[in-house]
Every structure is written in structure tokens, then in C-alpha cells.
Scaffold this motif. Structure first.
Motif, PDB file in Angstrom:
ATOM      1  N   TYR A   1      -5.133  -9.701  -9.564  1.00  0.00           N
ATOM      2  CA  TYR A   1      -4.350  -8.748 -10.367  1.00  0.00           C
ATOM      3  C   TYR A   1      -5.223  -7.571 -10.798  1.00  0.00           C
ATOM      4  CZ  TYR A   1      -1.482  -6.997 -14.278  1.00  0.00           C
ATOM      5  OH  TYR A   1      -0.739  -6.202 -15.135  1.00  0.00           O
ATOM      6  N   LEU A   2      -6.421  -7.879 -11.305  1.00  0.00           N
ATOM      7  CA  LEU A   2      -7.300  -6.800 -11.771  1.00  0.00           C
ATOM      8  C   LEU A   2      -7.732  -5.897 -10.618  1.00  0.00           C
ATOM      9  CD1 LEU A   2      -9.447  -8.719 -14.437  1.00  0.00           C
ATOM     10  CD2 LEU A   2      -7.692  -6.975 -14.861  1.00  0.00           C
ATOM     11  N   ARG A   3      -7.992  -6.501  -9.455  1.00  0.00           N
ATOM     12  CA  ARG A   3      -8.383  -5.685  -8.292  1.00  0.00           C
ATOM     13  C   ARG A   3      -7.240  -4.797  -7.837  1.00  0.00           C
ATOM     14  NH1 ARG A   3      -9.431  -8.964  -4.074  1.00  0.00           N
ATOM     15  NH2 ARG A   3      -9.397 -10.906  -5.260  1.00  0.00           N
ATOM     16  N   LEU A   4      -6.019  -5.342  -7.905  1.00  0.00           N
ATOM     17  CA  LEU A   4      -4.845  -4.540  -7.550  1.00  0.00           C
ATOM     18  C   LEU A   4      -4.739  -3.323  -8.473  1.00  0.00           C
ATOM     19  CD1 LEU A   4      -2.147  -4.154  -6.025  1.00  0.00           C
ATOM     20  CD2 LEU A   4      -1.103  -5.756  -7.649  1.00  0.00           C
ATOM     21  N   LEU A   5      -4.951  -3.542  -9.773  1.00  0.00           N
ATOM     22  CA  LEU A   5      -4.884  -2.408 -10.706  1.00  0.00           C
ATOM     23  C   LEU A   5      -5.953  -1.367 -10.390  1.00  0.00           C
ATOM     24  CD1 LEU A   5      -4.053  -3.899 -14.228  1.00  0.00           C
ATOM     25  CD2 LEU A   5      -2.516  -3.153 -12.425  1.00  0.00           C
ATOM     26  N   ASP A   6      -7.123  -1.821  -9.944  1.00  0.00           N
ATOM     27  CA  ASP A   6      -8.170  -0.858  -9.556  1.00  0.00           C
ATOM     28  C   ASP A   6      -7.682   0.028  -8.409  1.00  0.00           C
ATOM     29  OD1 ASP A   6      -9.927  -1.812 -11.425  1.00  0.00           O
ATOM     30  OD2 ASP A   6     -11.036  -3.113 -10.031  1.00  0.00           O
ATOM     31  N   THR A   7      -7.043  -0.592  -7.421  1.00  0.00           N
ATOM     32  CA  THR A   7      -6.540   0.183  -6.271  1.00  0.00           C
ATOM     33  C   THR A   7      -5.478   1.186  -6.726  1.00  0.00           C
ATOM     34  OG1 THR A   7      -6.735  -1.895  -5.083  1.00  0.00           O
ATOM     35  CG2 THR A   7      -5.670  -0.095  -3.921  1.00  0.00           C
ATOM     36  N   ILE A   8      -4.600   0.726  -7.619  1.00  0.00           N
ATOM     37  CA  ILE A   8      -3.522   1.614  -8.083  1.00  0.00           C
ATOM     38  C   ILE A   8      -4.099   2.765  -8.898  1.00  0.00           C
ATOM     39  CG2 ILE A   8      -1.482   1.713  -9.571  1.00  0.00           C
ATOM     40  CD1 ILE A   8      -1.073  -1.331  -8.763  1.00  0.00           C
ATOM     41  N   ARG A   9      -5.080   2.457  -9.724  1.00  0.00           N
ATOM     42  CA  ARG A   9      -5.676   3.521 -10.548  1.00  0.00           C
ATOM     43  C   ARG A   9      -6.489   4.487  -9.702  1.00  0.00           C
ATOM     44  NH1 ARG A   9      -6.931   0.090 -16.047  1.00  0.00           N
ATOM     45  NH2 ARG A   9      -5.420   1.183 -17.355  1.00  0.00           N
ATOM     46  N   ALA A  10      -7.014   3.993  -8.592  1.00  0.00           N
ATOM     47  CA  ALA A  10      -7.736   4.902  -7.703  1.00  0.00           C
ATOM     48  C   ALA A  10      -6.763   5.902  -7.077  1.00  0.00           C
ATOM     49  CB  ALA A  10      -8.462   4.112  -6.614  1.00  0.00           C
TER      50      ALA A  10
ATOM     51  N   GLN B   1       0.825  -1.211   0.000  1.00  0.00           N
ATOM     52  CA  GLN B   1       0.000   0.000   0.000  1.00  0.00           C
ATOM     53  C   GLN B   1       0.866   1.271   0.000  1.00  0.00           C
ATOM     54  OE1 GLN B   1      -3.363  -0.070  -0.445  1.00  0.00           O
ATOM     55  NE2 GLN B   1      -3.166   2.164  -0.691  1.00  0.00           N
ATOM     56  N   GLY B   2       1.987   1.237   0.729  1.00  0.00           N
ATOM     57  CA  GLY B   2       2.865   2.414   0.794  1.00  0.00           C
ATOM     58  C   GLY B   2       3.349   2.833  -0.590  1.00  0.00           C
ATOM     59  N   LEU B   3       3.648   1.854  -1.417  1.00  0.00           N
ATOM     60  CA  LEU B   3       4.132   2.150  -2.767  1.00  0.00           C
ATOM     61  C   LEU B   3       2.992   2.707  -3.626  1.00  0.00           C
ATOM     62  CD1 LEU B   3       6.461   2.055  -4.751  1.00  0.00           C
ATOM     63  CD2 LEU B   3       5.952  -0.358  -5.179  1.00  0.00           C
ATOM     64  N   ILE B   4       1.814   2.140  -3.436  1.00  0.00           N
ATOM     65  CA  ILE B   4       0.643   2.644  -4.168  1.00  0.00           C
ATOM     66  C   ILE B   4       0.386   4.101  -3.769  1.00  0.00           C
ATOM     67  CG2 ILE B   4      -1.852   2.340  -4.514  1.00  0.00           C
ATOM     68  CD1 ILE B   4      -1.386  -0.695  -4.070  1.00  0.00           C
ATOM     69  N   ASP B   5       0.460   4.374  -2.467  1.00  0.00           N
ATOM     70  CA  ASP B   5       0.260   5.750  -1.981  1.00  0.00           C
ATOM     71  C   ASP B   5       1.326   6.692  -2.539  1.00  0.00           C
ATOM     72  OD1 ASP B   5      -1.874   4.807  -0.558  1.00  0.00           O
ATOM     73  OD2 ASP B   5      -0.835   4.742   1.386  1.00  0.00           O
ATOM     74  N   ALA B   6       2.563   6.174  -2.671  1.00  0.00           N
ATOM     75  CA  ALA B   6       3.641   7.025  -3.198  1.00  0.00           C
ATOM     76  C   ALA B   6       3.302   7.507  -4.608  1.00  0.00           C
ATOM     77  CB  ALA B   6       4.968   6.264  -3.192  1.00  0.00           C
ATOM     78  N   HIS B   7       2.589   6.688  -5.366  1.00  0.00           N
ATOM     79  CA  HIS B   7       2.192   7.126  -6.716  1.00  0.00           C
ATOM     80  C   HIS B   7       1.244   8.316  -6.651  1.00  0.00           C
ATOM     81  CE1 HIS B   7       4.140   4.597  -9.671  1.00  0.00           C
ATOM     82  NE2 HIS B   7       4.027   3.575  -8.851  1.00  0.00           N
ATOM     83  N   ARG B   8       0.551   8.464  -5.531  1.00  0.00           N
ATOM     84  CA  ARG B   8      -0.336   9.619  -5.356  1.00  0.00           C
ATOM     85  C   ARG B   8       0.436  10.812  -4.781  1.00  0.00           C
ATOM     86  NH1 ARG B   8      -3.990   7.996  -0.934  1.00  0.00           N
ATOM     87  NH2 ARG B   8      -2.141   8.616   0.220  1.00  0.00           N
TER      88      ARG B   8
END
Ligand code: SAH
Ligand code: SF4
Ligand code: F3S
Length: 440
Positions: free
Chosen positions: A283-292, A243-250
Motif C-alpha cells: 500500500y505504501l509503495r503504491l502511494l509512492d508511485t501515485i505521488r510521483a 498504471q493507466g489510472l495513475i498516469d491519468a492523474h498526471r
């Protein structure tokens, strides 16, 4: 017996980490007083920095060795000393010496010893080093020299995932993370040497970890280096996407909106047989989280067609996954059985003609989506990092944040960040028009 070489040439065949290793080997030899040459035929020492990932890549090394020797004979020169480095060296060390009689064989974890191996070979001692002492090479490499505006930096190496088709866990060894401070130091040195963008590399770069700190902590630290405008990372495994890496994209502005996240196949049965340990749906759900977190993120992937036993219906699931994701770019390969991997023993080989047809259909779909992504970028404004001069007068080439090639005309230096409006999308690149800054 080959004389001690004065000039050298490094040729890298593989992934970005293989290219990074090639740069580090070149720096090592330069530090020994040897002189780099772009012309392999003129070099006293040729380092073939090999890749073992697919059969074709592996066979290239043998044809290259033959060609180098033939060219030398044709020119009436002594044959060059040949060092085989990289993942084929690791996997087939003894066999290369027996089959091609090369002077030096050095694996990807042992190349800090290359200068010594070259001296040994020049003195007539066979030189083979495929030891895997964890991390020891990094501490023994010279400081980074001048680099271009974009640079690679290995932060994590090796793989514990053991996908059943893949040689990397055997050629690169177990997952290890380089220490935080060593990475920050190397990044700082790269920026001092001219880099404006750094791509963090690892076979599973997002598995980087130090006492619970993850890749995002490293990215936050690098973001603070003055002069470093862009951070990228590759390659990631879906199961290590914290999650930390996903947040870093934001949250981290210098972290570019681009993610290479290979999925390999769209069918759960095939994913299981590949030992990918994720499903289509996860995988698809992970991409949804990243795109959010980062709606404009450009996604990239790797695909294998024709894994043993893959049926037509299972292949269709790969196509439907591609349709569901809409990749900005991707790489796709025909399955290649690799010696020593579990999948090499599986029944159900897919006939070559079927593989070819699947690859063509997949690539048509991926090209369609890449074009659509590029077309949808027209009208957007973004920064372009200038990487080199184009072919036309005044033309410069660079990359958008989404890793698209962009050409523009203007009086810019390599390494400049130029604000542009994207005005046209061609098949492989876009054109941009410089935005004139509004007077203050
Ligand atoms: N560590 C990365 C990349 C590994 S190699 C990852 O896990 O994604 C790069 C790509 O080569 C893989 O993603 C896969 O698509 C492809 N590849 C690996 N082994 C292969 C094989 N035996 N045949 C065909 N393609 C292969
Ligand atoms: Fe190979 Fe799988 Fe490891 Fe990637 S995650 S390097 S494909 S074993
Ligand atoms: Fe090839 Fe080794 Fe990279 S097998 S893809 S050079 S890790």
C-alpha cells in the motif's frame, strides 16, 4: 390497505452509491406522476433507502419506521406507505416484513420495479423484490432531470473482494461494470442538466473494466464532454489501481488531485485476517508511485479499529501508517460484527472501552493531519467550484480541487468556477479570496 400515494419522500442513509440510488428512485416516482416532498411527515409514501454496513446504521431503519408511524398518528393522519430499499432490504427482506410490517421491500438491484411494487402494495398485495438481475435496472430508469453543479454517476457495482468484516459483497452482489456508452450518455445528460463535476461511483470503482479498457479510458472519454469541468471517482481498492489510472492523474486536467484509497489497518497480520489481499508495504509503495505521478494529490482513507484479535501493538501500526501517509482527510470506524460475514465468527472481540480509546487516538491523529494539510494549502491558488450560498451575506461555498470546503465572498452563481487564493485555514474549511484576472 394504503391508498395509492400521491406524494413521496426518499431518505438515504448510506454511502454515495446509496445516495445515487435514492436520486434515481425519486426520478422514477416523479416519472409516475408522484410529487416529491422534503417533509417526510407530509408524504403518502416514504422510501427508507437503508445501509447495512454497521449495526448502528441497520438499527436506524427500525427506529425510523416507528417514528414515522408515531408522527402520523400524532398529526391525526393516515400512516404513510413505507418502502424499505437499499442494503438492509437486500440483507433482511423477509425479516423487515415480519418485524415492521412495511408495505414494500426492494433491494438495490431491483428498484427499477419500485413503481409496480408500490401499486401492488396499494392494491393489497405484499410487495418484496430482492432479485439481483445484473445491470437490468439501469436500462429501465428515466433520463436524468435537473441536477446541481455536482453529480454522482454509478459506473461499477458490487464487490468480489470479500473482506471478512464486510456485507457489501452480499448486499450488492458480484462486481459488474456498466457499459462504456451508457456511462458516457448518462454523463452527457448530467452535464446537460447542469452538472459541472461528476463523481464516478463504484464499490470498487477502479475495477471498472470493459474488454480490457479500464477506468482511465472512461475518464479520458468523459474529459472530452464540453462543460464538464471536474471528474472524481470513489471508492477504490489498492489492488485495482492500474498504471493507466495513475498516469491519468498526471495527464488529465479535469481529473481532480484527490484519491480515496482505504487501507483499513496498518498491521499485516490484521490485513491478512481481514482478507484485504494487500500488505502495509505494498500500500505504501503504491502511494509512492501515485505521488510521483501527481505530487499534490490529496489522499483519503477508511480505517477500522478493534478488528477481532487486534492487539495494542497492531493498533500502533495503524497509527504509524497514518503518520507515514499524512492523509488530507479520512473516515474511521469501530469494528461492527455483521451477521453472515466470516469475521463475525472470530474470537478475540476487542472490549468496547479499548475500541473507544483506539478510535479517539486514531481520530486525533487524522484530525491533526487534516489540519496540517489545510494549513499547508494557505497561499496556494486554485479553482473553487461554487456549490451553494453560505450563511453570511454575499458568502458562497464551494470545493477546492483537493475536496476542501472553501468559503469566499463575491457575486457568483452556483456552478461557477472561481479562481481564488486560499488565505486562511479553519478547523473544517478554508477561506479564499477571489483573484482578479489580470487585464489582457
Ligand atoms: N468498497 C469500499 C467501501 C466499503 S464500506 C472499500 O472497499 O473501501 C466503507 C467503509 O466502511 C469500509 O472501507 C470500512 O472502513 C468500513 N466498514 C465496512 N464494514 C465494516 C464493519 N463491519 N465494521 C466497521 N466498519 C466497516
Ligand atoms: Fe467491502 Fe472489502 Fe469489498 Fe470494500 S473491498 S466493499 S471493504 S468487501
Ligand atoms: Fe451501506 Fe450498502 Fe453503501 S451497506 S455503505 S449502502 S453499499
Amino acid at each position: 390497505m394504503p391508498a395509492k400515494p400521491q406524494t413521496f419522500h426518499v431518505k438515504s442513509f448510506g454511502c454515495q452509491m446509496n445516495v445515487y440510488d435514492g436520486e434515481r428512485m425519486a426520478e422514477l416516482m416523479a416519472a409516475e406522476g408522484m410529487i416529491a416532498t422534503d417533509d417526510a411527515a407530509a408524504a403518502d409514501l416514504v422510501v427508507l433507502n437503508t445501509c447495512h454496513i454497521r449495526e448502528k446504521a441497520t438499527e436506524k431503519v427500525y427506529s425510523d419506521i416507528g417514528r414515522l408511524r408515531k408522527t402520523a398518528r400524532g398529526l391525526g393522519r393516515a400512516e404513510p406507505m413505507i418502502a424499505v430499499a437499499g442494503c438492509v432490504a437486500q440483507a433482511e427482506g423477509e425479516e423487515i416484513v415480519a418485524r415492521a410490517k412495511v408495505d414494500v421491500v426492494v433491494g438495490p438491484q431491483a428498484y427499477h420495479n419500485l413503481p409496480k411494487l408500490v401499486s401492488d402494495a396499494a392494491a393489497g398485495t405484499p410487495a418484496l423484490d430482492t432479485d439481483m438481475p445484473p445491470l437490468s435496472k439501469f436500462g429501465r430508469l428515466p433520463a436524468r432531470r435537473r441536477v446541481g453543479p455536482t453529480a454522482f454517476l454509478t459506473v461499477q457495482e458490487g464487490c468480489d473482494k470479500f473482506c471478512t468484516y464486510c456485507v457489501v459483497p452480499y448486499t450488492r452482489g458480484a462486481e459488474i461494470s456498466r457499459p462504456f456508452d451508457a456511462i458516457v450518455d448518462e454523463a452527457t445528460a448530467l452535464v446537460d442538466a447542469g452538472a459541472r463535476e461528476i463523481t464516478l461511483l463504484g464499490q470498487n470503482v477502479n475495477a471498472w473494466d470493459e474488454d480490457g479498457r479500464g477506468l482511465h479510458d472512461l475518464i479520458v472519454a468523459l474529459d472530452r464532454i464540453p462543460g464538464l469541468a471536474r471528474i472524481r471517482y470513489t471508492t477504490s481498492h489498492p489492488n485495482d489501481m492500474r498504471q493507466g489510472l495513475i498516469d491519468a492523474h498526471r495527464d488529465v486536467e479535469s481529473l481532480m488531485p484527490f484519491l480515496h484509497l482505504p487501507v483499513q489497518a496498518g498491521s499485516d497480520r490484521v490485513l491478512r485476517a481481514m482478507n484485504r489481499s494487500h500488505t502495509r508495504d505494498s500500500y505504501l509503495r503504491l502511494l509512492d508511485t501515485i505521488r510521483a505521478a501527481r505530487p499534490d494529490i490529496a489522499l483519503s482513507g477508511d480505517f477500522i479499529v478493534g478488528f477481532p484479535g487486534e492487539t495494542d501493538a497492531e493498533f500502533e501500526e495503524t497509527l504509524s501508517l497514518v503518520d507515514a501517509v499524512g492523509y488530507a482527510q479520512a473516515f474511521s470506524f469501530k469494528y461492527s460484527p455483521r451477521p453472515g460475514t466470516p469475521a463475525a465468527d472470530l474470537d478475540g472481540a476487542v472490549p468496547a472501552a479499548v475500541m473507544d480509546e483506539r478510535l479517539q487516538r486514531l481520530q486525533a491523529a487524522l484530525n491533526r493531519d487534516q489540519q496540517a494539510f489545510n494549513k499547508a494549502s494557505v497561499g496556494k491558488s486554485c479553482d473553487v467550484l461554487i456549490e451553494r450560498r453560505g450563511k453570511l451575506p454575499g458568502q458562497m461555498l464551494g470545493k477546492s480541487p483537493w475536496l476542501q470546503s472553501v468559503h469566499l465572498v463575491g457575486d457568483h452563481a452556483i456552478g461557477d468556477l472561481v479562481r481564488v487564493e486560499l488565505i486562511h485555514a479553519g478547523p473544517n474549511s478554508l477561506s479564499g479570496r477571489e483573484k482578479t484576472p489580470v487585464a489582457a
